[in-house]
Design an enzyme around this catalytic site. Structure first.
Site, PDB file in Angstrom:
ATOM      1  N   ARG A 104     -28.388  30.297   7.313  1.00 62.94           N
ATOM      2  CA  ARG A 104     -29.631  29.768   6.722  1.00 62.94           C
ATOM      3  C   ARG A 104     -30.058  30.779   5.672  1.00 62.94           C
ATOM      4  O   ARG A 104     -30.327  31.948   5.985  1.00 62.94           O
ATOM      5  CB  ARG A 104     -30.715  29.592   7.778  1.00 62.94           C
ATOM      6  CG  ARG A 104     -32.073  29.280   7.162  1.00 62.94           C
ATOM      7  CD  ARG A 104     -33.103  28.812   8.167  1.00 62.94           C
ATOM      8  NE  ARG A 104     -32.886  27.428   8.539  1.00 62.94           N
ATOM      9  CZ  ARG A 104     -33.791  26.654   9.141  1.00 62.94           C
ATOM     10  NH1 ARG A 104     -34.978  27.139   9.444  1.00 62.94           N
ATOM     11  NH2 ARG A 104     -33.527  25.402   9.423  1.00 62.94           N
ATOM     12  N   HIS A 131     -30.087  20.558   3.523  1.00 60.33           N
ATOM     13  CA  HIS A 131     -30.218  20.809   4.970  1.00 60.33           C
ATOM     14  C   HIS A 131     -29.384  19.745   5.707  1.00 60.33           C
ATOM     15  O   HIS A 131     -29.920  18.876   6.395  1.00 60.33           O
ATOM     16  CB  HIS A 131     -31.703  20.731   5.367  1.00 60.33           C
ATOM     17  CG  HIS A 131     -32.005  21.271   6.720  1.00 60.33           C
ATOM     18  ND1 HIS A 131     -31.071  21.893   7.530  1.00 60.33           N
ATOM     19  CD2 HIS A 131     -33.176  21.280   7.438  1.00 60.33           C
ATOM     20  CE1 HIS A 131     -31.656  22.264   8.657  1.00 60.33           C
ATOM     21  NE2 HIS A 131     -32.919  21.898   8.639  1.00 60.33           N
ATOM     22  N   GLN A 134     -29.743  18.763   9.554  1.00 55.87           N
ATOM     23  CA  GLN A 134     -30.888  17.928   9.903  1.00 55.87           C
ATOM     24  C   GLN A 134     -30.549  16.448   9.730  1.00 55.87           C
ATOM     25  O   GLN A 134     -30.964  15.600  10.512  1.00 55.87           O
ATOM     26  CB  GLN A 134     -32.101  18.301   9.028  1.00 55.87           C
ATOM     27  CG  GLN A 134     -33.349  17.521   9.377  1.00 55.87           C
ATOM     28  CD  GLN A 134     -33.914  17.865  10.744  1.00 55.87           C
ATOM     29  OE1 GLN A 134     -34.106  19.042  11.050  1.00 55.87           O
ATOM     30  NE2 GLN A 134     -34.181  16.870  11.572  1.00 55.87           N
ATOM     31  N   ASP A 219     -41.562  15.675   4.532  1.00 56.03           N
ATOM     32  CA  ASP A 219     -41.303  17.091   4.827  1.00 56.03           C
ATOM     33  C   ASP A 219     -42.536  17.864   4.343  1.00 56.03           C
ATOM     34  O   ASP A 219     -43.382  17.307   3.625  1.00 56.03           O
ATOM     35  CB  ASP A 219     -40.033  17.533   4.056  1.00 56.03           C
ATOM     36  CG  ASP A 219     -39.584  18.962   4.380  1.00 56.03           C
ATOM     37  OD1 ASP A 219     -40.052  19.535   5.377  1.00 56.03           O
ATOM     38  OD2 ASP A 219     -38.745  19.492   3.608  1.00 56.03           O
ATOM     39  N   CYS A 259     -38.557  16.460   9.693  1.00 54.65           N
ATOM     40  CA  CYS A 259     -37.655  17.462  10.282  1.00 54.65           C
ATOM     41  C   CYS A 259     -38.401  18.496  11.110  1.00 54.65           C
ATOM     42  O   CYS A 259     -37.806  19.160  11.946  1.00 54.65           O
ATOM     43  CB  CYS A 259     -36.832  18.125   9.178  1.00 54.65           C
ATOM     44  SG  CYS A 259     -37.819  19.056   7.986  1.00 54.65           S
ATOM     45  N   ARG A 287     -30.905  17.481  17.151  1.00 55.83           N
ATOM     46  CA  ARG A 287     -30.258  18.618  16.477  1.00 55.83           C
ATOM     47  C   ARG A 287     -29.211  19.214  17.412  1.00 55.83           C
ATOM     48  O   ARG A 287     -28.116  19.573  16.989  1.00 55.83           O
ATOM     49  CB  ARG A 287     -31.306  19.690  16.113  1.00 55.83           C
ATOM     50  CG  ARG A 287     -32.325  19.278  15.054  1.00 55.83           C
ATOM     51  CD  ARG A 287     -31.687  19.080  13.691  1.00 55.83           C
ATOM     52  NE  ARG A 287     -30.992  20.256  13.228  1.00 55.83           N
ATOM     53  CZ  ARG A 287     -31.571  21.313  12.654  1.00 55.83           C
ATOM     54  NH1 ARG A 287     -32.866  21.313  12.439  1.00 55.83           N
ATOM     55  NH2 ARG A 287     -30.850  22.349  12.245  1.00 55.83           N
TER      56      ARG A 287
HETATM   57  N1  NVA Z   1     -38.134  21.995   3.404  1.00 58.56           N
HETATM   58  C1  NVA Z   1     -38.373  22.823   4.560  1.00 58.56           C
HETATM   59  C2  NVA Z   1     -37.533  22.408   5.711  1.00 58.56           C
HETATM   60  C3  NVA Z   1     -37.763  23.190   6.980  1.00 58.56           C
HETATM   61  C4  NVA Z   1     -36.844  22.803   8.094  1.00 58.56           C
HETATM   62  C5  NVA Z   1     -38.105  24.279   4.183  1.00 58.56           C
HETATM   63  O1  NVA Z   1     -37.130  24.541   3.462  1.00 58.56           O
HETATM   64  O2  NVA Z   1     -38.887  25.136   4.585  1.00 58.56           O
HETATM   65  N1   CP Z   2     -36.060  21.287  11.150  1.00 56.34           N
HETATM   66  C1   CP Z   2     -35.681  22.572  11.196  1.00 56.34           C
HETATM   67  O1   CP Z   2     -34.668  22.977  10.645  1.00 56.34           O
HETATM   68  O2   CP Z   2     -36.498  23.362  11.947  1.00 56.34           O
HETATM   69  P1   CP Z   2     -36.458  24.955  12.036  1.00 56.34           P
HETATM   70  O3   CP Z   2     -36.877  25.505  10.705  1.00 56.34           O
HETATM   71  O4   CP Z   2     -37.422  25.276  13.139  1.00 56.34           O
HETATM   72  O5   CP Z   2     -35.060  25.389  12.383  1.00 56.34           O
END
Ligand code: NVA
Ligand code: CP
Length: 304
Positions: A104, A131, A134, A219, A259, A287
């Site tokens: 990540r 992502h 997800q 989101d 998500c 997930r």
């Molecule tokens: N768009 C959000 C998704 C979190 C799972 C982010 O990148 O923070």
């Molecule tokens: N939806 C998602 O990826 O959640 P987290 O940021 O908690 O991993």
């Protein structure tokens, strides 16, 4: 076996994504029946997190445990990555000891560089651009509730960022139409829109985007790394909250997904996320099941 990475949904064929979806449903059933299934015994997954996480960390870690393997949480603060060791070297070293690497991070090219230098599968657990994990969970969840998503209409209401861009890829890979309602200046990448113009449309008006849709998705307005833009974004997205009024424009049996984490009163009203059309808790749980199917597929190949 050649090494398969999962950096975007396009790294798997449509048939492979379908296989992973069905396998996720199967592994979920087996787990719920109390069956112990350990195809990844003695296998290890390295998990590199340069951004925060609740669902992703827990689902990958628990998933590896349930499959008989082990997961290692790595943050840049405690590894040499945070002290400037090149990604190329890190990828090479980690690959020599583990069976898959989950990452990540920020720029998508970081994970591409990781994959180019890794001799084991690299999994994208969120970048600024995509992502895809997800989406595996979202597609499994839709399938469980409503059957195939092929030919259906999905309305994305909110920021044209990583989740939205993965929905664009999903539209092509799972064969649905996608309407995107976002304020000007927060569009997804133009090249992605152009590439998928046959099934993806930008519609500025939320209600028009939601009209007769089968699934409404949103989101957060300010993603990880955009915290300083929170106030500006709250103003820009003020007309893009998913409310009961928006849900009423969709099909009566439309589902709502997010998500998570969510901000009630910003991108979604409490009434919608906690209401009868919301499937966010199953979506979050999936997930685990979807990623178990992915890990098994990438590390061991198709099971027979
Ligand atoms: N768009 C959000 C998704 C979190 C799972 C982010 O990148 O923070
Ligand atoms: N939806 C998602 O990826 O959640 P987290 O940021 O908690 O991993």
């Amino acid at each position: 076996m050649t090494v398969r990475h999962f950096l975007t949904l396009k790294d798997l064929s449509k048939a492979e994504l379908q296989y992973v979806l069905e396998r996720g449903i199967e592994l979920k059933k087996r787990h719920q029946n109390g069956e112990v299934y350990e195809p990844l015994k003695n296998k290890s997954l390295a998990m590199i997190f340069e951004k925060s996480s609740t669902r992703t960390r827990i689902s990958f870690e628990v998933g590896m445990t349930q499959l008989g393997g082990h997961a290692i949480f790595l943050s840049p603060r405690d590894t040499q990555l945070g002290r400037g060791e090149p990604i190329e070297d890190t990828a090479r070293v980690i690959s020599s000891m583990v069976d898959a690497i989950m990452v990540r991070t920020f720029e998508h090219n970081i994970i591409e560089k990781m994959a180019e230098n890794a001799s084991v599968p690299v999994i994208n657990a969120l970048t600024d651009d995509y992502h895809p994990c997800q989406l595996l969970a979202d597609m499994q969840t839709f399938h469980e509730y409503r059957g195939s998503i092929a030919g259906k209409t999905v309305a994305w209401i909110g920021d044209g960022y990583n989740m939205c861009q993965s929905y664009i890829n999903a539209a092509a890979q799972y064969d649905f139409n996608l309407r995107i309602a976002c304020p000007e200046g927060f569009d997804p990448r133009q090249d992605l829109i152009d590439q998928h113009a046959d099934r993806v449309q930008i519609i500025r008006d939320s209600k028009a985007a939601a009209a007769d849709a089968d699934l409404i998705v949103t989101d957060v307005w300010a993603s990880m790394g955009q915290e300083e833009e929170q106030r500006l974004r709250q103003r820009a997205f003020a007309d893009y909250q998913v409310t009961e009024e928006i849900m009423a424009c969709a099909k009566p049996d439309a589902l709502f997904m997010h998500c998570l984490p969510a901000h009630r009163g910003e991108e979604v009203s409490a009434g919608v996320i906690d209401g009868p059309q919301s499937v966010v808790w199953d979506e979050a749980e999936n997930r685990l099941h979807a990623q178990k199917a992915l890990l098994e597929f990438l590390i061991n190949g198709k099971s027979d």
